[in-house]
Design a protein around this motif. Structure first.
Motif, mmCIF file in Angstrom:
data_model
loop_
_atom_site.group_PDB
_atom_site.id
_atom_site.type_symbol
_atom_site.label_atom_id
_atom_site.label_comp_id
_atom_site.label_asym_id
_atom_site.label_seq_id
_atom_site.Cartn_x
_atom_site.Cartn_y
_atom_site.Cartn_z
ATOM 1 N N SER A 1 0.833 -1.202 0.000
ATOM 2 C CA SER A 1 0.000 0.000 0.000
ATOM 3 C C SER A 1 0.865 1.248 0.000
ATOM 4 O O SER A 1 2.055 1.207 0.323
ATOM 5 N N SER A 2 0.223 2.369 -0.370
ATOM 6 C CA SER A 2 0.903 3.656 -0.420
ATOM 7 C C SER A 2 -0.047 4.723 0.109
ATOM 8 O O SER A 2 -1.225 4.750 -0.261
ATOM 9 N N HIS A 3 0.445 5.594 0.984
ATOM 10 C CA HIS A 3 -0.384 6.639 1.581
ATOM 11 C C HIS A 3 0.344 7.970 1.501
ATOM 12 O O HIS A 3 1.552 8.053 1.760
ATOM 13 N N GLU A 4 -0.414 9.017 1.148
ATOM 14 C CA GLU A 4 0.150 10.355 1.047
ATOM 15 C C GLU A 4 -0.490 11.272 2.081
ATOM 16 O O GLU A 4 -1.715 11.272 2.245
ATOM 17 N N LEU A 5 0.338 12.057 2.752
ATOM 18 C CA LEU A 5 -0.118 12.991 3.766
ATOM 19 C C LEU A 5 0.365 14.386 3.414
ATOM 20 O O LEU A 5 1.428 14.550 2.794
ATOM 21 N N THR A 6 -0.408 15.374 3.805
ATOM 22 C CA THR A 6 0.012 16.766 3.727
ATOM 23 C C THR A 6 -0.069 17.334 5.132
ATOM 24 O O THR A 6 -1.145 17.347 5.738
ATOM 25 N N ILE A 7 1.063 17.803 5.662
ATOM 26 C CA ILE A 7 1.135 18.270 7.045
ATOM 27 C C ILE A 7 1.646 19.713 7.051
ATOM 28 O O ILE A 7 2.659 20.025 6.428
ATOM 29 N N THR A 8 0.934 20.578 7.762
ATOM 30 C CA THR A 8 1.330 21.981 7.876
ATOM 31 C C THR A 8 2.308 22.156 9.028
ATOM 32 O O THR A 8 2.121 21.574 10.097
ATOM 33 N N ARG A 9 3.358 22.940 8.805
ATOM 34 C CA ARG A 9 4.335 23.177 9.855
ATOM 35 C C ARG A 9 3.670 23.919 11.027
ATOM 36 O O ARG A 9 2.979 24.932 10.806
#
Length: 351
Positions: free
Chosen positions: A282-290
């Motif tokens: 599986s592959s998962h993408e995250l977007t995280i704000t500093r």
């Protein structure tokens, strides 16, 4: 012997014989009824892939298996808490019938007290298009951990003719009254740490990638921006920070077409971090704000497999923005101490 005594003994023997015959007939029938009662509530748990719960107020709560994982589809679309779902399945698999009831045995007020005409919840368990169990749960019974219920034997219907009033032993009432929001998985990304084989971190200015062969015992390597051995302890720290992103609040994305995090290949805003986490399957993408504060523990995040925006917390968010030198193994060599059986020191000054 007195004829009266003989007649009395004969009569007693006859009664005893009739009692034995009736008992022999009744015991198998009782056993067969108990087996039928057990089968009526039984279903093949591995086949279960759809749980539908509809409440008296018209609200619905639906769980469905997608890609091997349980997901909420109503009242919102999101990943379900696997532990809470397992509790529900365990409770459903452990349903026991205490007794069957007859509608004609209840007067108006007594029947109303069962709650079966206006059930607390209507449950339907499915395996694809096959119905596994159709059950209406009424009010709690007189005995502890029991409830009145209606069992429907028909393949599709819930008509009065198919309805069998029963008393079941169950703790379902507690789970059925929990708020739907509690069924959302509170981990932004739920994966076993030992299954992770690749992590990529993209900022506006840099890209860091670490990888290893499949299997939790293989060492990590720093692949980008330089190729060298990675520090096992610091990689574990990084992965722990990602897998321990706990959800505090959620808000549905304002853009309906946005299913979650933006692809890691897209341009990265200066205050955001794009994260790719891969396992062998599986592959998962995250977007995280500093975080605004340097050592802040709360921030905003999105995930490619989840629609809402989330406010999340993790004790060590700062490690996600650490540079490649932080992840580089700072030891000249790594030796497993327990395996050392001999050691030699050679000196040019003292041969």
């Amino acid at each position: 012997m007195n004829p009266k005594t003989t007649l009395l003994l004969f009569f007693l023997v006859l009664l005893l014989g009739c009692g034995i015959v009736m008992l022999e007939r009744r015991v198998p029938a009782t056993r067969e009824q108990a087996e039928a009662d057990a089968k009526a509530l039984a279903f093949e748990v591995p086949k279960l892939d759809h749980i539908e719960i509809r409440y008296a107020d018209g609200k619905a709560f639906v769980l469905h298996v997608q890609a091997g994982f349980w997901r909420l589809t109503e009242p919102f679309d999101d990943v379900a808490d696997p532990e809470r779902v397992q509790r529900l399945i365990t409770e459903l698999a452990g349903l026991q019938m205490v007794e069957r009831l007859r509608r004609e045995e209840f007067h108006g007020a007594a029947w109303s007290a069962t709650g079966l005409d206006e059930p607390v919840a209507k449950l339907r368990l499915m395996a694809g298009k096959e119905k596994l169990l159709d059950l209406w749960v009424g009010k709690p019974g007189a005995l502890e951990n029991t409830s009145y219920a209606s069992l429907f034997a028909g393949a599709n219907g819930t008509s009065a003719a198919e309805r069998q009033p029963i008393v079941i032993r169950t703790g379902l009432h507690t789970l059925l009254t929990e708020a739907p929001a509690l069924w959302r998985d509170n981990k932004l990304l739920r994966l076993p740490a030992e299954k992770v084989v690749k992590v990529r971190l993209d900022t506006q200015d840099s890209q860091i990638e670490i990888a290893r062969e499949s299997g939790g015992e293989t060492p990590w390597a720093l692949v980008k921006p330089l190729q060298t051995r990675a520090s096992q302890e610091r990689v574990d720290e990084l992965i722990a920070a990602l897998l321990n992103l706990d959800i505090l609040t959620s808000e549905l994305a304002t853009v309906a077409t946005n299913p979650g995090a933006a692809p890691t290949g897209a341009a990265t805003p200066p205050d955001q971090l794009k994260v790719l986490v891969e396992t062998a399957v599986s592959s998962h993408e995250l977007t995280i704000t500093r975080p605004a504060a340097e050592n802040g523990t709360e921030t905003e995040a999105q995930a490619s497999h989840r629609r809402p925006h989330f406010k999340v917390t993790s004790e060590n968010l700062a490690v996600l923005w650490a540079g490649p030198n932080y992840l580089r193994d700072d030891r000249l060599a790594r030796v497993e101490e327990a395996k050392v059986t001999a050691m030699g020191v050679r000196s040019q000054a003292f041969p």
